[in-house]
Scaffold this motif. Sequence first.
Motif, PDB file in Angstrom:
ATOM      1  N   VAL A  15       0.754  -1.154  -0.015  1.00  0.00           N
ATOM      2  CA  VAL A  15      -0.087  -0.108  -0.002  1.00  0.00           C
ATOM      3  C   VAL A  15       1.039   1.205  -0.127  1.00  0.00           C
ATOM      4  N   ARG A  16       1.773   1.213   0.882  1.00  0.00           N
ATOM      5  CA  ARG A  16       2.871   2.294   0.805  1.00  0.00           C
ATOM      6  C   ARG A  16       3.336   2.821  -0.373  1.00  0.00           C
ATOM      7  N   GLU A  17       3.928   1.624  -1.087  1.00  0.00           N
ATOM      8  CA  GLU A  17       4.476   1.983  -2.868  1.00  0.00           C
ATOM      9  C   GLU A  17       3.178   2.413  -3.384  1.00  0.00           C
ATOM     10  N   ALA A  18       2.091   2.136  -3.429  1.00  0.00           N
ATOM     11  CA  ALA A  18       1.023   2.438  -4.137  1.00  0.00           C
ATOM     12  C   ALA A  18       0.698   3.724  -3.903  1.00  0.00           C
ATOM     13  N   ILE A  19       0.567   4.326  -2.809  1.00  0.00           N
ATOM     14  CA  ILE A  19       0.260   5.498  -2.553  1.00  0.00           C
ATOM     15  C   ILE A  19       1.296   6.487  -3.022  1.00  0.00           C
ATOM     16  N   LEU A  31       3.255   5.950  -5.543  1.00  0.00           N
ATOM     17  CA  LEU A  31       2.891   6.081  -7.109  1.00  0.00           C
ATOM     18  C   LEU A  31       1.704   7.012  -7.425  1.00  0.00           C
ATOM     19  N   LEU A  32       0.547   6.946  -6.558  1.00  0.00           N
ATOM     20  CA  LEU A  32      -0.690   7.490  -7.096  1.00  0.00           C
ATOM     21  C   LEU A  32      -0.300   8.924  -6.916  1.00  0.00           C
ATOM     22  N   ASP A  33       0.580   9.283  -6.099  1.00  0.00           N
ATOM     23  CA  ASP A  33       0.555  10.748  -5.751  1.00  0.00           C
ATOM     24  C   ASP A  33       1.766  11.463  -6.731  1.00  0.00           C
ATOM     25  N   THR A  34       2.351  10.711  -7.578  1.00  0.00           N
ATOM     26  CA  THR A  34       3.040  11.208  -8.685  1.00  0.00           C
ATOM     27  C   THR A  34       2.838  10.634  -9.952  1.00  0.00           C
ATOM     28  N   GLU A  35       1.805   9.788 -10.364  1.00  0.00           N
ATOM     29  CA  GLU A  35       1.667   9.126 -11.661  1.00  0.00           C
ATOM     30  C   GLU A  35       0.041   9.296 -12.099  1.00  0.00           C
ATOM     31  N   ALA A  36      -0.231   9.534 -13.130  1.00  0.00           N
ATOM     32  CA  ALA A  36      -1.469   9.590 -13.672  1.00  0.00           C
ATOM     33  C   ALA A  36      -2.015   8.161 -13.848  1.00  0.00           C
ATOM     34  N   ILE A  37      -3.179   7.562 -12.930  1.00  0.00           N
ATOM     35  CA  ILE A  37      -3.635   6.299 -13.100  1.00  0.00           C
ATOM     36  C   ILE A  37      -5.055   6.264 -13.264  1.00  0.00           C
ATOM     37  N   ASP A  38      -5.598   5.490 -14.015  1.00  0.00           N
ATOM     38  CA  ASP A  38      -6.812   5.426 -14.286  1.00  0.00           C
ATOM     39  C   ASP A  38      -7.536   4.298 -13.339  1.00  0.00           C
ATOM     40  N   ALA A  41      -6.904   0.344   3.225  1.00  0.00           N
ATOM     41  CA  ALA A  41      -6.241   1.384   3.085  1.00  0.00           C
ATOM     42  C   ALA A  41      -5.991   2.060   2.054  1.00  0.00           C
ATOM     43  N   LEU A  42      -5.528   1.368   1.097  1.00  0.00           N
ATOM     44  CA  LEU A  42      -5.439   2.243  -0.219  1.00  0.00           C
ATOM     45  C   LEU A  42      -6.677   2.826  -0.735  1.00  0.00           C
ATOM     46  N   LEU A  43      -7.849   1.977  -0.731  1.00  0.00           N
ATOM     47  CA  LEU A  43      -8.999   2.590  -1.066  1.00  0.00           C
ATOM     48  C   LEU A  43      -9.306   3.828  -0.266  1.00  0.00           C
ATOM     49  N   ARG A  77      -9.899   7.588  -1.909  1.00  0.00           N
ATOM     50  CA  ARG A  77     -11.177   8.157  -1.656  1.00  0.00           C
ATOM     51  C   ARG A  77     -10.958   9.399  -1.385  1.00  0.00           C
ATOM     52  N   ASP A  78     -10.076   9.616  -0.274  1.00  0.00           N
ATOM     53  CA  ASP A  78      -9.813  11.045   0.631  1.00  0.00           C
ATOM     54  C   ASP A  78      -8.877  11.842  -0.311  1.00  0.00           C
ATOM     55  N   HIS A  79      -8.141  11.453  -1.152  1.00  0.00           N
ATOM     56  CA  HIS A  79      -7.073  12.188  -1.746  1.00  0.00           C
ATOM     57  C   HIS A  79      -7.147  12.444  -3.369  1.00  0.00           C
ATOM     58  N   HIS A  80      -7.722  11.508  -3.990  1.00  0.00           N
ATOM     59  CA  HIS A  80      -8.178  11.360  -5.348  1.00  0.00           C
ATOM     60  C   HIS A  80      -9.473  11.519  -5.858  1.00  0.00           C
ATOM     61  N   HIS A  81      -9.849  12.727  -5.987  1.00  0.00           N
ATOM     62  CA  HIS A  81     -10.921  12.929  -6.353  1.00  0.00           C
ATOM     63  C   HIS A  81     -11.203  12.998  -8.017  1.00  0.00           C
TER      64      HIS A  81
END
Length: 78
Positions: free
Chosen positions: A39-43, A45-52, A67-69, A73-77
């Motif tokens: 989850v840490r790695e995924a967060i 990446l999600l904070d730096t990369e465009a993911i669909d 935890a990732l979901l 929900r809280d940071h990527h609207h």
Amino acid sequence: MSDPVRILLVDDHTLFRQGLRRLLESDPALHIVSDCKSVREAISLLDTEAIDLVLLDYDLQGERGDALLTHIRDHHHA
């Protein structure tokens, strides 16, 4: 032709993750941006990369996928 769907794979089993990546990369409509095991790695990446799309294993060796979901929900609207 439209842009490929940008995917992040999250699974703690390396062989499964690699196999799924190879399978999905065979489709030109899909682009695997990255794959990670936590989850840490995924967060990060999600904070730096465009993911669909995130393909997420729920049980990640001591971490839970929800935890990732929650982070998404809280940071990527949309």
